[in-house]
Design a protein around this motif. Structure first.
Motif, PDB file in Angstrom:
ATOM      1  N   UNK A 128       0.839  -0.891  -0.172  1.00 57.54           N
ATOM      2  CA  UNK A 128      -0.362  -0.088   0.018  1.00 57.54           C
ATOM      3  C   UNK A 128       0.648   0.989   0.376  1.00 57.54           C
ATOM      4  N   UNK A 129       2.017   1.301   0.407  1.00 60.70           N
ATOM      5  CA  UNK A 129       2.429   2.539   0.612  1.00 60.70           C
ATOM      6  C   UNK A 129       4.250   1.995  -0.143  1.00 60.70           C
ATOM      7  N   UNK A 130       4.660   2.965  -0.622  1.00 64.74           N
ATOM      8  CA  UNK A 130       6.233   3.071  -0.802  1.00 64.74           C
ATOM      9  C   UNK A 130       6.755   2.310  -0.318  1.00 64.74           C
ATOM     10  N   UNK A 131       7.733   2.172  -0.814  1.00 65.10           N
ATOM     11  CA  UNK A 131       9.258   2.022  -0.111  1.00 65.10           C
ATOM     12  C   UNK A 131      10.390   3.453   0.017  1.00 65.10           C
ATOM     13  N   UNK A 132      10.517   3.372   1.106  1.00 62.72           N
ATOM     14  CA  UNK A 132      10.970   4.353   2.123  1.00 62.72           C
ATOM     15  C   UNK A 132      12.951   4.485   2.240  1.00 62.72           C
ATOM     16  N   UNK A 133      13.519   5.674   2.044  1.00 65.60           N
ATOM     17  CA  UNK A 133      14.587   5.700   1.516  1.00 65.60           C
ATOM     18  C   UNK A 133      15.531   4.479   2.917  1.00 65.60           C
TER      19      UNK A 133
ATOM     20  N   UNK B 285       1.457   7.222   5.547  1.00 61.50           N
ATOM     21  CA  UNK B 285       2.243   6.856   4.865  1.00 61.50           C
ATOM     22  C   UNK B 285       3.578   7.199   4.986  1.00 61.50           C
ATOM     23  N   UNK B 286       4.649   6.707   4.011  1.00 62.09           N
ATOM     24  CA  UNK B 286       5.837   6.526   4.372  1.00 62.09           C
ATOM     25  C   UNK B 286       6.332   7.522   2.802  1.00 62.09           C
ATOM     26  N   UNK B 287       7.428   8.082   2.858  1.00 56.82           N
ATOM     27  CA  UNK B 287       7.943   9.153   1.820  1.00 56.82           C
ATOM     28  C   UNK B 287       7.629   8.423   0.463  1.00 56.82           C
ATOM     29  N   UNK B 288       6.048   9.134  -0.915  1.00 59.07           N
ATOM     30  CA  UNK B 288       6.008   8.461  -1.540  1.00 59.07           C
ATOM     31  C   UNK B 288       7.141   8.889  -2.880  1.00 59.07           C
TER      32      UNK B 288
END
Length: 498
Positions: free
Chosen positions: A36-41, A378-381
């Motif tokens: 659902x959420x983006x892979x972030x740093x 959410x995580x950074x998109x």
């Protein structure tokens, strides 16, 4: 009328069915919609470090601030299930369910089946634990290894055997290699075990009769196994101390935010703390001479208290005296400990009512945070910003990332080698443009403050102030993608020559 053995059998069946329900709920809340959420740093760093050879992995992680166990886990799973968003997060999700099971086992050993089921249900529904069980980082692994270490310690103190001594040494080593905060937990629990050993010897027991001594020896093996990486972390800690760390000073607002982040409700935190305190008080809250509360082994209770509060106290003192290191997600292994103690306290009050009431109250108090975690948080998109760039770029276009530390996250979604370059300063950005090329120039600015964002835009010499695309990220910039078309660049260069 049921015979006693019939009652025991029906109780066991009911307990087993409840455990299945709790584990099913835990699995559903953690395994559903992992992408659902983006892979972030941070997740992308784990992905980047876990590609290639095992030796390269160890060399890469040795320059970071944590041990390599989670990276090794990814290194083992990526060739089998791939490195998509769901695949990277699946080990953490499964470990999250394992942690719920281990919580039940530890609670059952500490204070009985009801305590185990209550604590497992609380952890299964915990928004904090769910969130980090859906992240491709080491936190779910840290919690599972910590609970396995706690379970083995309690088992050795109660009924030691060669198997459980071996498991304690193994789980202790795995825990230490999962996250640097495990050092604080093992130090706290080890100190209590050393005190219990000393008490055994003073009371006249021989060394061979001291279960606490056996636990200390097993923990000693774990510590020796961790010494090579501890040496690397010590070297790394010196450089971090010189450069500073990103965690804020733990003042009262910080602590309140941290507590809410872990518990999902400040009111729930105080309720859990109150119930946990009831384990320590030698008071019969039931007032029923026919069914007095089952006593909790004081040695195991002390171990659980050290496991829960030791890392918090040590990290807080270090943050006050040296530099801030106290942060919510680093305490993910301690969180189940508080749930165990509170569940045991609820069982002492009323085993038929209080545990179920605790779970219900917890669900009511944390439901807004639970819903937010499952549907909106959410995580950074990085996925969205990469899709925006890929949808418009042409073969001759080029992309610069400012700042370069975030390169793993962009590389995860672009994949193609050499698909972008990095900039560390505004001067790097200013040297980026060239009128001799046919393609457009793109600049992705991430996690910058207002001054850095303004300097980056000026250095890129933009005709328009608004970004081509922007997605969620930290800082004034978020993740902001700017585009300078070849025609605009040529006009700017011509004006500069004139």
């Amino acid at each position: 009328m049921l015979q006693p053995n019939g009652e025991c059998r029906s109780t066991r069946i009911a307990g087993a069915l409840l455990l299945v329900v709790v584990l099913a709920a835990a699995a559903s809340l953690r395994l559903n919609d992992l992408d659902r959420t983006s892979i972030w740093y941070d997740e992308a760093v784990s992905w980047s470090q876990s590609n290639g050879s095992l030796l390269a992995l160890l060399e890469n992680v040795a320059t970071d601030n944590y041990p390599p166990l989670h990276n090794i886990l990814l290194w083992m799973t990526i060739p089998v299930i791939g490195d998509g968003e769901t695949a990277l997060r699946l080990p953490s999700a499964l470990l999250g369910v394992v942690a719920v099971l281990l919580t039940f086992l530890a609670g059952k050993l500490l204070a009985g089946r009801i305590t185990g089921l209550t604590a497992a249900a609380l952890l299964a529904l915990s928004p904090f634990h769910i969130w980090y069980s859906t992240e491709a980082r080491m936190y779910a692994l840290q919690a599972a290894c910590g609970l396995a270490y706690l379970l083995a310690t309690l088992k050795v103190l109660k009924t030691p055997s060669a198997l459980w001594l071996t498991l304690l040494a193994l789980f202790g080593a795995l825990f230490l290699y999962s996250h640097v905060y495990a050092i604080l937990t093992v130090a706290s629990v080890g100190t209590v075990c050393a005190f219990l050993t000393l008490r055994d010897l003073i009371s006249g027991r021989s060394a061979g009769q001291s279960n606490a001594l056996r636990a200390c020896l097993a923990m000693g093996i774990s510590t020796v196994a961790f010494l090579p990486w501890l040496y690397l972390l010590t070297i790394r800690a010196s450089s971090v101390a010189e450069a500073g760390f990103w965690i804020a000073f733990p003042n009262l607002p910080f602590l309140k935010t941290m507590i809410f982040g872990i518990t999902g409700s400040l009111l729930l935190f105080w309720l859990l703390l109150f119930l946990a305190s009831l384990c320590i008080l030698p008071v019969d809250f039931r007032h029923d001479p026919q069914k007095p509360p089952s006593p909790i082994d004081p040695r195991m209770l002390t171990i659980c208290i050290a496991f829960t509060f030791g890392p918090v106290v040590l990290a807080y003192l270090y943050s006050l005296l040296v530099q801030p290191i106290l942060f919510d997600r680093y305490l993910i292994a301690s969180w189940p400990g508080l749930l165990l103690l509170a569940s045991a306290g609820a069982d002492r009050v009323s085993p038929k009512v209080a545990p179920a009431a605790l779970v219900a109250i917890s669900l009511v108090l944390t439901f807004p945070e639970l819903r937010f975690t499952l549907t909106e948080k959410v995580r950074p998109e990085w996925r969205g910003i990469a899709e925006a760039y890929l949808s418009e770029r042409s073969e001759d276009d080029r992309l610069m990332l400012y700042k370069g530390f975030a390169a793993p996250a962009l590389a995860y979604y672009l994949r193609a080698p050499g698909s972008f370059v990095t900039a560390e300063t505004a001067e790097d950005i200013a040297q980026y443009g060239s009128a001799s090329r046919a393609g457009d120039d793109w600049l992705l600015v991430v996690h910058t403050n207002p001054q850095e964002l303004a300097a980056a835009k000026q250095a890129f010499d933009l005709a328009a102030d608004e970004p081509f695309a922007r997605t969620f990220g930290w800082g004034a910039s978020g993740l902001s993608l700017f585009r300078k078309q070849a025609q605009d660049r040529a006009e700017t260069t011509s004006e500069n020559h004139n």
